[in-house]
Write a protein that holds these residues in place. Structure first.
Motif, PDB file in Angstrom:
ATOM      1  N   MET A   1     -21.597   6.208  21.375  1.00 21.30           N
ATOM      2  CA  MET A   1     -21.994   5.929  20.057  1.00 21.30           C
ATOM      3  C   MET A   1     -23.145   6.840  19.857  1.00 21.30           C
ATOM      4  N   LEU A   3     -26.652   7.120  17.521  1.00 25.24           N
ATOM      5  CA  LEU A   3     -27.583   6.168  16.930  1.00 25.24           C
ATOM      6  C   LEU A   3     -28.746   6.752  16.510  1.00 25.24           C
ATOM      7  N   LEU A  17     -30.708   2.655  25.049  1.00 29.39           N
ATOM      8  CA  LEU A  17     -29.307   2.897  24.914  1.00 29.39           C
ATOM      9  C   LEU A  17     -28.777   4.350  25.409  1.00 29.39           C
ATOM     10  N   HIS A  22     -25.430   6.330  25.647  1.00 28.71           N
ATOM     11  CA  HIS A  22     -25.291   6.774  23.886  1.00 28.71           C
ATOM     12  C   HIS A  22     -26.240   7.647  23.645  1.00 28.71           C
ATOM     13  N   LEU A  92     -24.354  -5.391  24.528  1.00 29.58           N
ATOM     14  CA  LEU A  92     -24.129  -4.101  24.086  1.00 29.58           C
ATOM     15  C   LEU A  92     -22.452  -4.049  24.358  1.00 29.58           C
ATOM     16  N   VAL A  93     -21.817  -4.379  25.009  1.00 30.05           N
ATOM     17  CA  VAL A  93     -20.387  -4.117  25.073  1.00 30.05           C
ATOM     18  C   VAL A  93     -19.623  -4.804  23.876  1.00 30.05           C
ATOM     19  N   GLU A  96     -20.663  -2.310  20.888  1.00 27.22           N
ATOM     20  CA  GLU A  96     -19.954  -1.199  21.025  1.00 27.22           C
ATOM     21  C   GLU A  96     -18.699  -1.352  20.270  1.00 27.22           C
ATOM     22  N   ASN A  97     -18.208  -2.514  20.571  1.00 26.01           N
ATOM     23  CA  ASN A  97     -16.722  -2.892  19.957  1.00 26.01           C
ATOM     24  C   ASN A  97     -16.819  -2.984  18.479  1.00 26.01           C
ATOM     25  N   LEU A  99     -18.944  -1.875  16.499  1.00 26.79           N
ATOM     26  CA  LEU A  99     -19.223  -0.769  15.618  1.00 26.79           C
ATOM     27  C   LEU A  99     -18.106   0.411  15.654  1.00 26.79           C
ATOM     28  N   SER A 100     -17.156  -0.031  16.957  1.00 25.18           N
ATOM     29  CA  SER A 100     -16.084   1.016  16.941  1.00 25.18           C
ATOM     30  C   SER A 100     -15.171   0.773  15.675  1.00 25.18           C
TER      31      SER A 100
END
Length: 116
Positions: A1, A3, A17, A22, A92-93, A96-97, A99-100
């Motif tokens: 990502m 950011l 991050l 990232h 965090l995982v 990430e998922n 925001l994907s």
């Protein structure tokens, strides 16, 4: 990502991050540092495909009005940097998922909320 970390969050947030792989930029890394106007932050985020990470409700209003930028809202109230780091690392995982697939995600002390 990719950011862009806003001024209300510590610079080391970007470091956490980055350690996780990232591309994280803090407003302190920008030419006007923490005095960078919100409009410039939004423009840079849109130009570079970055997600703005903030505690600032002004970005929520911009998102509601304009549908931009992509946003990770930290809604924890007052929290120590150590607690914030622990919260982000633990989630965090999931962040990430989320925001994907979504453009506006909020994390509180207890939950991850997907807005849209």
């Amino acid at each position: 990502m990719k950011l862009l970390i806003d001024a209300q969050l510590p610079r080391r947030f970007a470091g956490w991050l980055a350690e996780a792989g990232h591309d994280a930029l803090h407003t302190l890394d920008l030419p006007h540092k923490n005095r960078t106007p919100d409009a410039e932050i939004v423009a840079l985020a849109n130009q570079d495909g970055r997600i703005v990470v903030t505690k600032d409700d002004d970005f929520v209003q911009t998102y509601i009005l304009n549908g931009e930028p992509s946003l990770l809202l930290i809604s924890t109230g007052n929290i120590s940097n150590a607690e914030l780091e622990k919260l982000v690392r633990a989630n965090l995982v999931a962040i990430e998922n989320a925001l994907s697939a979504h453009r506006f995600v909020e994390i509180t002390r207890n939950t991850l909320v997907i807005h849209e």
